[in-house]
Design a protein around this motif. Sequence first.
Motif: not given
Length: 178
Positions: A123-132
């Motif tokens: 979830x952190x990766x989706x929201x923060x890194x990828x902005x998906x």
Amino acid sequence: PSDYVPPTAIHTSFSNDPSKVYVMWHTTIQTPTPTVIYGTSSSTLNYTATGTSASVILSAGFENNVTLTGLSPATKYHFECGSSNGMSQTWEFTTAPATQTDFTIAVYGDMGVTESINTVNYINDLAYSKKEINWVYHVGDIGYGDDYSADLYDVMWNMWFEYLQSTMGTVQYMVCPG
């Protein structure tokens, strides 16, 4: 100040009015008036709003709440929260659009503190890194704080919020009872 305690568990959520967003955070001690400074540029935080602070269990700290009003639709805002003792780093959120539009959300639920690191990272990766994703919809069973004795309930709850800080400081995090 020497008694500065930085805000933790910073998160935002929508309201039923698209021109309002709620900003919430945790502090281990009660601070002077909870304050959010915000604006449409991270270098120009030219608006200020104040709110309230309350504690359920004094030894667990204080929850601070500020409502931002008069926001423009579909606009990215940058903000810092805290008090006259000191402010957080700069975070961001985007307000809801004024008209119906397509968006992408992450929907999940039933997540505790001790065995959810893969979900937290995803979830952190989706929201923060990828902005998906535009926002998160958590369908209940948050942190499993009530699996612990009353004196640890808020501790577990705040630990869960801290795990998801990079998400909650970037996109709105909406929750329904589960």
